[in-house]
Structure formats: C-alpha cells, structure tokens
Design a protein around this motif. Structure first.
Motif, PDB file in Angstrom:
ATOM      1  N   THR B  65      23.031  34.973 -31.400  1.00 25.75           N
ATOM      2  CA  THR B  65      23.922  35.908 -30.708  1.00 25.75           C
ATOM      3  C   THR B  65      23.652  35.903 -29.201  1.00 25.75           C
ATOM      4  O   THR B  65      24.581  35.939 -28.383  1.00 25.75           O
ATOM      5  CB  THR B  65      23.734  37.325 -31.283  1.00 25.75           C
ATOM      6  OG1 THR B  65      24.112  37.312 -32.658  1.00 25.75           O
ATOM      7  CG2 THR B  65      24.585  38.332 -30.545  1.00 25.75           C
ATOM      8  N   GLN B 109      30.282  40.464 -34.128  1.00 28.44           N
ATOM      9  CA  GLN B 109      29.763  40.770 -35.461  1.00 28.44           C
ATOM     10  C   GLN B 109      30.406  42.058 -35.986  1.00 28.44           C
ATOM     11  O   GLN B 109      30.778  42.157 -37.134  1.00 28.44           O
ATOM     12  CB  GLN B 109      28.236  40.898 -35.424  1.00 28.44           C
ATOM     13  CG  GLN B 109      27.549  39.640 -35.957  1.00 28.44           C
ATOM     14  CD  GLN B 109      26.039  39.644 -35.760  1.00 28.44           C
ATOM     15  OE1 GLN B 109      25.529  40.087 -34.730  1.00 28.44           O
ATOM     16  NE2 GLN B 109      25.329  39.130 -36.743  1.00 28.44           N
ATOM     17  N   ASP B 185      30.974  35.313 -33.766  1.00 22.74           N
ATOM     18  CA  ASP B 185      29.671  35.645 -34.335  1.00 22.74           C
ATOM     19  C   ASP B 185      29.868  36.148 -35.757  1.00 22.74           C
ATOM     20  O   ASP B 185      30.370  37.251 -35.964  1.00 22.74           O
ATOM     21  CB  ASP B 185      29.000  36.718 -33.474  1.00 22.74           C
ATOM     22  CG  ASP B 185      27.490  36.706 -33.661  1.00 22.74           C
ATOM     23  OD1 ASP B 185      27.015  35.997 -34.567  1.00 22.74           O
ATOM     24  OD2 ASP B 185      26.807  37.414 -32.893  1.00 22.74           O
TER      25      ASP B 185
HETATM   26 MG   LIG Z   1      23.316  37.825 -34.330  1.00 25.02          MG
END
Ligand SMILES: [Mg+2]
Ligand SMILES: Nc1ncnc2c1ncn2[C@@H]1O[C@H](COP(=O)(O)OP(=O)(O)OP(=O)(O)O)[C@@H](O)[C@H]1O
Lengths: 390, 246
Positions: B65, B109, B185
């Motif tokens: 990330t 995410q 992500d």
């Molecule tokens: Mg991550």
C-alpha cells in the motif's frame, strides 16, 4: 433526441450538485446547524432593531421640528440636557431679511402622575408660544392649539406608555404635583427619551416649571424665507450672534443627537455591542457546526483530493455550504423577527421596525458571518490526507 | 484539461513513443522520525510500461500500500526518484500535483464512496473534472455501470448497496475517465468470483483500448494469471518480478 429530452440536458446542472446533495442528505444535521444559525441571526436582528430604536429616538423630535436653522447653547448635549440661550438672541436673528420667524422652545422632563391609578411617568414636555404655531410638524396638531389656551392644559402623545393614562374622563392628571388636563392628542413617540411627550403653551410651561424663566430658551426655531439656503443663512447668523449661541442646521442637530444617543447612552452602547456580540456568537456557532462537519467528512474530502479535486474547489464547497446555511437560517429569523417587533412595540412603545434596509443589512451580515466562519474552518480541509485512504 | 491529460483516443496498446507509465528508481521510504523511524521500502527499482497490467503481491505489512500511495503522489518520496508518465512527481508544485492526480484512478482498500451521492453521481464526480458534455458523461456512466452489473442501481446511495456493489461503484469511479494509470489496492477483496472476473475484464479492456497501465495489489492467487507481470514484495524489497507462466 426529443425536445423534452434536450431540455432535460440543458436544465440539468453540468456538474454534480455536491453541496446540495450533502445538505439534503443529512437533514438532521442541517436542521441543527440551521437552527443554531437562525438563532444567532435572530439575536442580531433584535439587537439591530433596538439599535434602530435608539437612532429613531434621536430623530423622533428633531426630525419633526418646524425650523430651517436652530439656535442652541454651545453647551447643548441633547434635548433633555440642552442648556439655554437668552431669548433676546431670537429677536436678534430678525435683523436678517432671510429670517421669517424665530420661536422659542422650552424643554423639560416632567414627572406625571395618573391620579386614578397612581401610576407615575416621566414625560418630555415641550413649551412654546401659541401665537407662533406648533413647533412640530405633525398631522392635526395646528387645529388643536386652541385647546391648550387655558392654563394647565396639555396635548398628550398617543404613543405614550399606556399605563400613563390619563384615565379620567376629563383628562385630569398631575404634572409636577399640579393639576393639569389633557385636552387634545397628537401622535409622536419618543422611544428611549421617556414615556411620552406633552405639548403646552409657554404660559403653562412657566406655571408647571416655576423655577424656569421664559427668558432662557432651550431651542430657538428659526424659519427662513422660501428658497433661502439654510447653510448660507446659518453662516450669516453666526456672524451676528455672540459666542453664547450656537447656530446649527437641522441636519447638524440630528447628527449631534444621533451621535449622543448611539455613543454616549447606555442603550446605544448596549445594543451596538449586542449586535457585534450576536455577530460573533453566530460566527462561533457556525464555525463549530462547519468544522465538526468537515471533521466527519475528512475521508470524503481526502477522496476528492485523491481524485484530483483542487483544494480551492473544496474550499468553495465549504463556503457554498455555509452560504446555504446562512440563507436557510436567515428566512426563519426574518419571519420570527417580523412578528416579534410588533409585539415589542406593543409592550414597550419603542420604535423597533422591520424595514427592507434592516432586512438587507442583516442578510449581508449573515452572509458575512457565514463566510467568516467558513473561512476559519477551511484550515481543517488541509488536514484531509489522501495518503491515509488506502 | 488539455493535451497530455485529455481524452484523445489511444488505439493501440502500449505506446512506445511516450515515457513509461511508471519509473521508480532507488526508492526508499520510512515512517516516523529518529528512534521511531521504521524503514518500509528499500531500494525499489520498477518500471511499468503503458498498457501493462501489473499485479503486486506479498505478505501483509510488506509495503504494498505504501508503494501504491507513493506512485499515486499521495505521499512524497524521501529518497530516490518517481517518474509517472514522464513527470518527476517529487518535483511537482502542489497545484500541478492536484491536476496530475486527475490522470490517475485510485481504488482504495476501503471504498470511500460519498454517502450523499448516488452511484451515478459518485461516478460523475470523477468525470466532472474533465471537459465532457453531459450527454457524454451520461453515456459513459450508464455504460460502465452496466458492464459492472449495476444497471439497476444507478440511483442508489451507498447505504442501499451491498459491500460488493459499493466496491464496484468505487471501481467504476476510478476508471470511468480512462486514466493513464490505475492504482488499485485489493479491489476484488469484497467481491465474489464472478464479480472479480467482471472487474478484471474491465481492467483488461481498459488496458487494451486506451493503453492504461494498471498496478493492482492483491493476495488473491486466482487472479494472478490475468496480469502481464507479477511482482512480489517481501519486507519492503522486490523479491521477484516475472511474467505468469514464465
Ligand atoms: Mg495494504
Ligand atoms: N501511516 C503509517 N505510519 C507508520 N507506519 C505505517 C503507516 N502506514 C503503514 N505503516 C507501516 O508500514 C508497513 C507497510 O505497510 P503497508 O500498509 O504498506 O503494508 P501492506 O503491504 O499494504 O499490508 P496489507 O497487505 O496488510 O495491506 C507496515 O509495517 C505498517 O505498520
């Protein structure tokens, strides 16, 4: 494409109405914010309404005086603290061909007692020679001058505090512990100056205020021939009158009184400061609302940043939102105030009025209030950190 | 918007006449200061061509990330250089950085949708940054929501959407403007197998049609074969960089 289809495209906003959506989506939060702001605006309205009443007080009598130029003492403070000039100064003005007449006006507070109820009032008394005609330009007053020829008779303000009466059928009252009779009425209203006004002949004035000599005049009302420039005439009068007399135009007198009432009286200061305080209370309330709002929305602002929305665009959203809040808060505040002012007038006799000027001014103040609060809360936007989104 | 960042059609896949989508050289990154300073990325070298679909995988905490947020100019590099579409983003002034992000598509995410906006409006927010007519915007929004199986949910706000539906709206928002580079992500984490396939097909389609480069973080081994390249990140270092099937 059908015509209606085309209009649909034209009428639709080109971009997503983000602020409108956000405000409509969170009705509850919007309602809370708007009621806080409406309250702050209401406070400003009421304060300014009373502030206006202070200004109206300053102008209540001075704007009605039947004179082009006025003679006052150099120590003139305001109408109930006028000090005096020798009456002979009035005669001296007649030396100028421009001057048509010069009338003395005697001013004093008079304690007044309603004999039936015992209610005690503080009235502002104006005395003048009946022969000169009414000193105030008010409808119906000239016709009633005959009614105050007998001694100890008065014309009384209909906008007097209602408890002051008089309630006796013959209009009997006690003024400075002497019996007097109200024999006619006029409509004036004097605001914070007192509970009302009474008009009387100079004879009656001399009887009621026996300590005061009619040779000492509080206000000299000078009338000029038609077409004469008051400024010019005032200049000439200043040349012929000695130092003990000050010559002012009506505008100047009103200016003096306005400044006195606004700057030097408790009421002027209280309501002036009340307006400022109301404004800042509004700023603080709105700042709290907006910055709490931004705090809960930070991830969204961060998302917008990540999408490529500029900070300036986000600032615009916040300011737009605060303006919408200002307008939404202004409307109920205006409605409430408009119905509140007549109640205040009824209860206090104070000249508080909703005018387009007041409404417009408060609208501008409200927008300013919200812009200021919005600007203060912008700083939070820069704490929206798109890096925290992943 | 104009020129480089516009919507000119890019008919073929990887354009070789322009700079690569991503060039990372000698990149190091650490969180914290002094004693608490903790290195997360070490000596990363990476180049992604336009029209390339790259999957980054690796254990939790390996820095995936962080790498994505650096490439997306959401963080500033501390050491090393980052050139995205030929621009050194370590050197860009803030204003240009803001505009630069319009060429990217982020899928987080967390979906990060706007609660007040419908699926349609969320996606339009993305197109509003570009100079398109309303008709064009409408056509694109409807088309992308249809291909993602959300035709019935155009005017639903997030509260009325399932987790997977939200994620698909977020994906639509990130790719509807046909960005030059998509940074995703774990975009399929909340999706079932069918929907994961649909999303990957969208990515492939975008790569094919517009030469977009896709950099996608995922742990899901089932999708590895969709990618042109598979990069393994372990403890902040690239440990392998290969083509699936190699
Ligand atoms: Mg991550
Ligand atoms: N904002 C931050 N401040 C300090 N440390 C951080 C921060 N964000 C991440 N880290 C640390 O950096 C390391 C890499 O984090 P990162 O989020 O890049 O991992 P990841 O590979 O994406 O993991 P996951 O698969 O669990 O999402 C982790 O050890 C994490 O604790």
């Amino acid at each position: 494409m059908a015509a209606s289809e085309r209009t649909r495209w034209i009428l639709r906003p080109q971009t997503v109405p983000f602020v409108r959506q956000a405000i409509a989506h969170r009705k509850r939060r919007t309602a809370v914010a708007v009621s806080g702001i409406a309250f702050a605006i209401l406070v400003v309205f009421v304060q300014l309404g009373f502030y206006g009443a202070v200004v109206n007080t300053a102008l209540a009598i001075s704007s009605k005086l039947d004179a082009d130029v006025l003679l006052v003492s150099p120590r003139f403070v305001h109408l109930s603290q006028a000090n005096s000039i020798p009456r002979v100064r009035l005669f001296q003005t007649l030396a100028l061909s421009e001057v048509v007449s010069a009338t003395p006006l005697y001013l004093r507070y008079a304690r007044w007692r309603e004999p039936l109820t015992g209610e005690s009032c503080k009235l502002f008394a104006l005395g003048f020679p009946l022969i000169s005609g009414a000193p105030l330009v008010l409808p119906g007053i000239e016709e009633q001058l005959g009614a105050i020829e007998p001694s100890n008779t008065l014309l009384a303000d209909t906008l007097m505090r209602p408890e002051c009466g008089p309630f006796a059928p013959d209009g009997a009252v006690e003024v400075r512990e002497q019996v007097a009779h109200v024999t006619g009425r006029f409509e004036l209203g004097v605001g914070f100056l007192g509970d009302g006004a009474i008009l009387m002949s100079d004879d009656t004035f001399a009887r009621l205020f026996s300590s005061h000599s009619l040779d000492r005049v509080h206000l000299g009302l000078v009338k000029l021939a038609p077409g004469v420039d008051p400024e010019l005439a005032a200049g000439k009068l200043r040349e012929i009158l000695p130092e003990d007399t000050r010559v002012v135009s009506r505008g100047e007198l009103q200016g003096l009184l306005e400044r006195h009432w606004v700057e030097n009286t408790a009421v002027g200061n209280i309501f002036g400061m009340g307006t400022v305080a109301g404004f800042f209370v509004g700023v603080v309330v709105l700042f709290q609302v907006l910055s709490a709002d931004i705090r809960t929305q930070l991830p969204l602002y961060a998302t917008l940043k990540a999408m490529g929305y500029r900070d300036t665009k986000l600032y615009r959203y916040v300011l737009e939102q605060s303006w919408v809040f200002a307008l939404l808060g202004f409307v109920p505040a205006l409605i409430v105030t408009s119905s509140l002012f007549p109640l205040i007038r009824g209860a206090t006799n104070l000249p508080v009025f909703m005018t387009p000027g007041l409404a417009g001014f408060v609208l501008v103040l409200s927008l300013g209030m919200c812009t200021l609060a919005g600007t203060l809360s912008l700083r939070r936007i820069s704490t929206a950190e798109p890096a925290e989104l992943f | 918007m104009s020129g480089e960042a516009g919507f000119e059609a890019v008919p073929t896949a990887a354009r070789t006449d322009v700079a690569p989508a991503v060039v990372v050289e000698r990149l190091h990154y650490a969180f914290g200061e002094g004693e608490a300073r903790k290195g997360v990325l070490f000596d990363i070298w990476l180049s992604v061509a336009r029209g390339e679909f790259v999957i980054v995988t690796g254990p939790s905490g390996s820095g995936k990330t962080t790498l994505l947020s650096l490439i997306g100019a959401l963080r500033s590099p501390q050491e090393g250089t980052l050139r995205i579409m030929g621009r050194d983003i370590g050197q860009l002034p803030r204003r240009e950085l803001e505009d630069f992000r319009q060429q990217l598509g982020f899928i987080f995410q967390l979906h990060n949708l706007f609660p007040a906006l419908t699926a349609y409006q969320s996606i339009q927010m993305s197109l509003d940054l570009h100079d398109l007519s309303l008709e064009e915007k409408d056509a694109r929004i409807v088309a992308i929501l249809e291909t993602l199986g959300l035709a019935e949910h155009l005017h639903y706000k997030p509260a009325k959407l399932s987790g997977g539906q939200r994620q698909r709206v977020a994906i639509a928002r990130a790719i509807v403007h046909e960005p030059k580079l998509v940074l995703a992500d774990e975009p399929t984490a909340a999706l079932d197998e069918d929907n994961s396939k649909i999303v990957l097909e969208r990515f492939r389609d975008l790569v094919r049609r517009t030469g977009t480069a896709v950099l996608m973080v995922t742990q899901d081994a089932r999708v590895f074969e969709s990618a042109d390249r598979l990069i393994q990140l372990v403890d902040g270092r690239i440990t392998s960089d290969q083509r699936p099937g190699d």
